[in-house]
Design an enzyme around this catalytic site. Structure first.
Site, short mmCIF file in Angstrom:
data_model
loop_
_atom_site.label_atom_id
_atom_site.label_comp_id
_atom_site.label_asym_id
_atom_site.label_seq_id
_atom_site.Cartn_x
_atom_site.Cartn_y
_atom_site.Cartn_z
N GLU A 168 41.96 45.95 39.51
CA GLU A 168 43.38 45.69 39.74
C GLU A 168 44.15 45.84 38.44
OE1 GLU A 168 44.62 41.62 40.56
OE2 GLU A 168 42.59 40.94 40.08
N LEU A 169 45.39 46.19 38.56
CA LEU A 169 46.25 46.45 37.41
C LEU A 169 47.10 45.23 37.08
CD1 LEU A 169 47.48 48.51 35.37
CD2 LEU A 169 49.19 49.03 37.14
N PHE A 170 47.22 44.94 35.79
CA PHE A 170 48.06 43.84 35.33
C PHE A 170 49.23 44.44 34.57
CE2 PHE A 170 43.99 41.92 36.10
CZ PHE A 170 44.32 40.72 36.69
N LYS A 174 38.54 35.24 25.32
CA LYS A 174 39.62 35.19 24.34
C LYS A 174 40.88 35.71 25.00
CE LYS A 174 38.03 39.64 22.48
NZ LYS A 174 37.58 40.37 21.27
N ASP A 188 37.06 41.70 31.48
CA ASP A 188 36.13 42.18 30.46
C ASP A 188 34.86 41.34 30.43
OD1 ASP A 188 37.58 44.33 29.74
OD2 ASP A 188 38.19 43.60 27.77
#
Length: 622
Positions: free
Chosen positions: A116-118, A163, A180
């Site tokens: 999905e794209l943010f 992070k 990630d």
């Protein structure tokens, strides 16, 4: 990875542009559902993220692409790439980035997967773009991240690289998700992982021991919270990973942590950064009052510089204008910038304090030891005000800073009063300090090392945090004060301290007048022609003078041990040099009796020459 297995033969050719390509695709997936545009959203060590489009749902997606030659360059890189894809395919949570498909393009030799794209990128870039964010918003982000961590940990997954750069934001929704997962480890029947990998600033101390559990993600989350609240990268004061490693393993928190003025925020982050045995889980942190939606989190200015911030701050600021107006109707004078940091030597139970005064080019760094058993914060602060000519700060204010640092280094420390009346046996009532005290060989002694055997180099003295730039005059005993005698008849060399009592007393008096616990006197003071100077009060007589002299003594155990060791070495060296050392070395082993007489004269001459060399060497060492 079923998508990768579907790719083969002629079906892979559909990865080129299909249809009339009015959407402007560079390429499409084998099914034709996803199309890649030329716009690059981000670039990592192994992959590049492009903007893509899902024709079936009509939404934009993130097209992750890695060149197979780069992925196959090392087995670890290949493992990390496939681990991320396989984990994403199995995880379904509203706080974890969603995975849609993956495949391999044989002709292009690329590995592709769709997520999905943010729209707003990473949380770090988003936070830098909008520095002013309320604590209510930060608490909402924290709850989402903790829910994602709790979901991962319940399935035996450790992220290991959490992070703000790996947390993604949809700004129009205020939504954050964890992404990630390339470094994630799955605990299959094992309670701990055993590899050191991650980002040093966010790695928990136990990760360096190569035996850790899900608590490392909680530690990383605490660092993320610190970055979200301060907008500052953790351990930004360090220059390299080695310095970060030393701080982390020593249990020292980033400087940004001590700049937090919100006590509740500091308490919450502190819970995340404690040792692994006492660190709460993600589910337990979700119950913390700091994250409660009912709390009034309307503070915009989470970070504020206090008058006396806790160490290890490199700088400190004066009181805010509002506090100054409340204190007095007239504008208050600007106080001297001062910060006090400390370093604990656990081996010798000694604390070394560093006082940083001023800023910019006029900054002064002064190191001195603090004996927890004998010194008190108020006494040291009073001496600092007198010795350093601090006119705009009260001793009580400085004492509070010192005590706060001592409590940070020694949690069980309690301030107490120390009576110097019980110390009459240690100091000469006539006012003459112990002569051997000025021969201290401890490099960290603030007074003994200044007045002991040393060089006149103006480069400075090493302190607990590096070199101290004290390019000023100080007392020392020159090498000529140690004489070496050579007796040709006996072929012996002896080392004797030829300093007379009167000259020693004069040097001690000069040292006492030019240095103290806080270091040597300033250069400007030495040019006053013997008069008083701004940094030191006039000499007083009687009991007060003796008390001040006792206060300036370094009561650190490390100095006592180094002095005893130094004296023992000198005595032992004097004993051994009274023997025929060179001759004894020559006589070791078998020696032919017939050759002894013929070589006696040459051997005696050789011993004299060797003795002179050895004596010169000892003279150089001292």
């Amino acid at each position: 990875m079923s998508g990768a297995r579907r790719c083969g033969g002629r079906t892979s050719e559909r990865s080129s542009v299909v249809g009339d390509n009015r959407n402007g695709y560079v390429e499409t997936d084998p099914t034709g559902r996803y199309g890649r545009l030329s716009e690059v959203l981000g670039k990592g060590a192994m992959k590049t993220v492009y903007r893509g489009f899902d024709e079936l749902r009509g939404v934009e997606v993130a097209w992750n692409q890695a060149t197979i030659s780069d992925v196959l360059r090392t087995p670890d890189a290949l493992h990390r790439m496939y681990a991320e894809v396989s984990l994403l395919a199995d995880l379904r949570h509203d706080a974890i980035i969603a995975f849609h498909a993956s495949w391999v393009h044989p002709s292009r030799r690329t590995f592709n997967f769709i997520t999905e794209l943010f729209s707003s990128g990473t949380l770090r870039s988003y936070r830098l773009r909008y520095p002013r964010v309320s604590r209510r918003a930060v608490a909402a982000w924290a709850r989402a991240i903790l829910r994602g961590l709790a979901y991962l940990h319940a399935r035996g997954v450790i992220h290991r690289d959490l992070k703000c750069d790996n947390i993604f934001v949809n700004g129009h929704l205020g939504q954050v998700k964890i992404g990630d997962l390339g470094l994630a480890a799955v605990l299959r029947g094992c309670a701990s992982a055993r590899s050191v990998i991650g980002t040093p600033e966010f790695m928990a101390p136990e990760m360096y021991d190569e035996c850790y559990g899900v608590g490392v993600d909680v530690y990383s989350f605490g660092m993320c919270m610190l970055e979200m609240l301060t907008n500052e990268y953790p351990y930004s004061e360090c220059d390299n990973p080695a310095q970060i490693y030393k701080k982390v393993t020593a249990g020292k928190l980033p400087d940004a942590f001590y700049r937090l003025t919100d006590a509740d925020a500091r308490r919450f982050i502190g819970r995340c950064l404690v040792d692994a045995a006492h660190r709460p889980s993600a589910e337990e942190l979700l119950l913390d009052p700091f994250l409660s939606p009912s709390q009034n989190h309307d503070d915009h200015n989470i970070i504020a510089h206090a008058t006396a911030p806790p160490p290890p701050l490199p700088l400190a600021c004066s009181n805010s204008s509002e506090e100054q107006e409340e204190a007095a109707p007239a504008p208050a004078a600007k106080t001297t910038d001062m910060a006090i940091t400390g370093k604990l030597n656990k081996e010798h139970d000694t604390i070394f304090l560093k006082v940083q005064i001023g800023g910019g080019r006029n900054v002064r760094n002064i190191y001195f030891p603090f004996d927890v058993a004998n010194d008190t914060a108020m006494e040291v602060a009073t001496e600092m005000v007198k010795e350093l000519d601090i006119a705009d700060r009260e001793p009580t204010e400085i004492a509070a800073m010192i005590e706060q640092e001592i409590v940070r280094l020694v949690p069980g420390y309690k301030q107490h009063e120390y009576s110097y009346a019980d110390d009459n046996d240690d100091d000469d009532v006539s006012g003459h300090p112990n002569p051997f005290y000025y021969l201290s060989s401890s490099p960290t002694s603030s007074q003994g090392s200044l007045c002991g055997v040393g060089s006149t180099s103006s480069e400075g003295f090493p302190g607990p945090h590096g070199k101290v730039d004290w390019s000023r005059d100080y007392c020392y005993y020159p090498p000529s004060s140690v004489s070496v005698s050579d007796d040709d008849d006996s072929s012996t060399s002896s080392l004797s301290a030829a300093v007379s009592a009167s000259s020693l007393h004069q040097q001690q008096q000069h040292c006492s007048a030019s240095s103290s616990r806080l270091g040597p006197a300033s250069a400007s003071a030495s040019e006053d022609g013997g008069g008083g100077h701004a940094g030191r009060p006039r000499q007083r007589e009687g009991e007060e003078e003796r008390r001040r002299r006792r206060m300036s003594r370094n009561r650190s155990m490390v100095d006592m041990r180094s002095q005893l060791l130094h004296r023992t070495l000198v005595e032992e060296l004097n004993k051994r040099l009274f023997f025929n050392t060179v001759g004894a070395v020559h006589d070791i082993g078998f020696r032919d009796p017939t050759a002894a007489a013929s070589s006696s004269s040459s051997s005696s001459h050789h011993r004299r020459r060797s003795s002179n060399k050895i004596d010169h060497k000892h003279h150089y060492m001292f």
